[in-house]
Scaffold this active site. Structure first.
Site, PDB file in Angstrom:
ATOM      1  N   SER A  86     -13.380   3.473   3.648  1.00  0.00           N
ATOM      2  CA  SER A  86     -13.140   4.731   4.265  1.00  0.00           C
ATOM      3  C   SER A  86     -13.644   4.844   5.858  1.00  0.00           C
ATOM      4  CB  SER A  86     -13.702   5.904   3.533  1.00  0.00           C
ATOM      5  OG  SER A  86     -14.896   5.606   3.576  1.00  0.00           O
TER       6      SER A  86
ATOM      7  N   HIS B  77      -7.704   6.532   0.008  1.00  0.00           N
ATOM      8  CA  HIS B  77      -7.163   6.358   1.291  1.00  0.00           C
ATOM      9  C   HIS B  77      -5.763   5.697   1.442  1.00  0.00           C
ATOM     10  CE1 HIS B  77     -10.528   8.380   3.592  1.00  0.00           C
ATOM     11  NE2 HIS B  77     -11.221   7.724   2.485  1.00  0.00           N
TER      12      HIS B  77
ATOM     13  N   LYS C 184      -6.385  14.336   0.340  1.00  0.00           N
ATOM     14  CA  LYS C 184      -6.402  13.292   1.450  1.00  0.00           C
ATOM     15  C   LYS C 184      -4.856  13.511   1.690  1.00  0.00           C
ATOM     16  CE  LYS C 184     -10.625  10.766   0.710  1.00  0.00           C
ATOM     17  NZ  LYS C 184     -11.433  12.016   0.706  1.00  0.00           N
TER      18      LYS C 184
HETATM   19  N1  PMP Z   1     -13.444   7.541  -2.339  1.00  0.00           N
HETATM   20  C1  PMP Z   1     -13.151   7.406  -1.144  1.00  0.00           C
HETATM   21  C2  PMP Z   1     -13.125   6.189  -0.614  1.00  0.00           C
HETATM   22  C3  PMP Z   1     -13.278   8.519  -0.021  1.00  0.00           C
HETATM   23  O1  PMP Z   1     -13.258   8.328   1.062  1.00  0.00           O
HETATM   24  C4  PMP Z   1     -13.672   9.774  -0.783  1.00  0.00           C
HETATM   25  C5  PMP Z   1     -13.742  11.170   0.087  1.00  0.00           C
HETATM   26  N2  PMP Z   1     -14.557  10.934   1.385  1.00  0.00           N
HETATM   27  C6  PMP Z   1     -13.943   9.968  -2.224  1.00  0.00           C
HETATM   28  C7  PMP Z   1     -13.690   8.708  -3.038  1.00  0.00           C
HETATM   29  C8  PMP Z   1     -14.065  11.204  -2.709  1.00  0.00           C
HETATM   30  O2  PMP Z   1     -12.858  12.064  -2.780  1.00  0.00           O
HETATM   31  P1  PMP Z   1     -12.956  13.643  -2.890  1.00  0.00           P
HETATM   32  O3  PMP Z   1     -13.239  14.139  -1.464  1.00  0.00           O
HETATM   33  O4  PMP Z   1     -11.698  13.831  -3.178  1.00  0.00           O
HETATM   34  O5  PMP Z   1     -14.255  14.212  -3.699  1.00  0.00           O
END
Ligand code: PMP
Length: 388
Positions: A177, A205, A236
């Site tokens: 991320s 992602h 996302k």
């Molecule tokens: N996994 C990854 C790799 C993320 O980047 C994120 C969100 N930033 C999440 C899980 C969590 O997802 P959510 O925002 O839907 O809670």
């Protein structure tokens, strides 16, 4: 401790890690008004622009007319509507798996999935740059956590051998991320099969972004088997909210029976569920969005790389521009903002010490003009900070 809160805040401020909420007053895709100023948004994970799609918005609002605004209870009590089930079936088909289970967010999917499948007798092998929700899930599970060097297959194998125990869980982001690089998923699948481990990939992602149809990192690698838990988010590229884990029927059954974030939280609202369901339809119908996202990402990455800033190669819409020190990163971001570009400073603990960065994210709905404005603003910020 609460009594130390003031001194902790002082320390956070001194170390340049203080965080503040910003107020978004208006947003429609790449353009937004924040704290009274018109800016171009280069910090959203709404990669395909689906959160503003008229068909998706309409289907979300129609679902309110039918189902109301809240689901009223957890899925296992009375919150399990036909649209929740329809979405789970759609996700399973989309990910080419038998079943899927929807959680209220991606964070809860990771925490729920990891804690449901591991316990204190288990070993979790986790990439050093995995998302915080994986780390928190692993910690909550009470399993032994073994962190392997980022995407380093030799280190992973050496660590599995050193522990001499089969039956562990290997877990990795599919697309990381904060760096936007892609995990070597086929090799992770081979290692997990060789050492009889389960493999979990967080494709938050990659979903809607990678692969010709946007099915994610496994489609990108043409990998049909070898991943046991396909975690993803609806928040996302799919422009809504929620998380999911797709896999076998048995996996879904154990998650529904054991995963505490699934059992003990009120089901997602019908409008979020309807939006996610419509988003999968639109994603499959409007394939140009995936191609446009990829073109935009390449154009912006190459534009910023060519001016000599520190940007790794890559193909995803997450483009890290490495600045280094926290204060320099904040200064760089504030110059971008003066130029009309919003892309915040990302600092420790979100990224390792000394690797403060601007994390640009690209959308399919950015126009060429938006991208050119960003490139010229990076040039201005790079010159003013002496980085180029
Ligand atoms: N996994 C990854 C790799 C993320 O980047 C994120 C969100 N930033 C999440 C899980 C969590 O997802 P959510 O925002 O839907 O809670």
């Amino acid at each position: 401790m609460i009594k130390d809160a003031k001194s902790r805040i002082d320390e956070i401020q001194r170390s340049g890690k203080y965080r503040q909420l910003r107020l978004v007053e208006q947003t429609s895709g790449p353009e937004m008004v924040m704290d009274g100023k018109k800016l171009l948004n280069f910090a959203s994970n709404n990669y395909l622009g689906l959160s503003n799609h008229p068909v998706i918005c309409q289907r979300a609002s129609d679902s309110i007319a039918t189902w109301g605004t809240g689901s009223g209870a957890s899925r296992l009590i009375t919150g399990n509507t036909s649209i929740h089930e329809e979405l789970e079936k759609k996700i399973a088909d989309f990910k080419k798996q038998e079943s899927s289970v929807v959680f209220n967010c991606g964070y809860m999917a990771n925490v729920g999935g990891i804690t449901a499948l591991t316990d204190k007798d288990c070993i979790i092998y986790s990439d050093s740059l995995n998302h915080a929700s994986i780390i928190d899930g692993a910690r909550l599970s009470k399993a032994k956590i073994v962190v392997y060097d980022h995407c380093d297959l030799r280190d992973l194998e050496a660590k599995i051998r050193a522990h001499g125990k089969t039956g562990g869980l290997i877990v990795s982001d599919g697309v990381f991320s904060m760096d936007g690089d892609i995990a070597p998923v086929p090799e992770l699948a081979e290692i997990s099969s060789q050492y009889e481990c389960a493999l979990m990939i967080d494709d938050a992602h990659g979903t809607g972004v990678l692969g010709k149809a946007g099915r994610g990192v496994c489609e990108y690698f043409n990998l049909d088997d070898g991943v046991d838990l396909h975690m993803g988010t609806l928040s996302k590229a799919l422009g809504s909210e929620g998380g999911f884990i797709a896999g076998s029927d048995l996996l879904a059954e154990i998650l529904r029976n054991v995963a505490r974030p699934f059992i003990f939280s009120t089901a997602l609202t019908p409008s979020s569920i309807a939006a996610s369901s419509a988003a999968i339809d639109i994603l499959l119908e409007e394939n140009w969005r995936i191609r446009k996202l990829s073109d935009n990402s390449r154009y912006l990455r190459e534009g910023i790389q060519s001016m000599g800033l520190d940007v790794p190669d890559g193909i995803t819409p997450i483009i890290p521009v490495i600045i280094g020190k926290n204060d320099d990163t904040v200064l760089f971001s504030s110059i971008l903002e003066q130029e009309g570009i919003f892309s915040p400073a990302i600092r420790p603990p979100t990224v390792p010490e000394g690797s403060g960065r601007i994390r640009l994210t690209v959308m399919a709905t950015h126009t060429r003009d938006h991208l050119d404005q960003a490139i010229s603003s990076f040039e201005t910020a790079g010159r003013k900070t002496g980085l180029i």
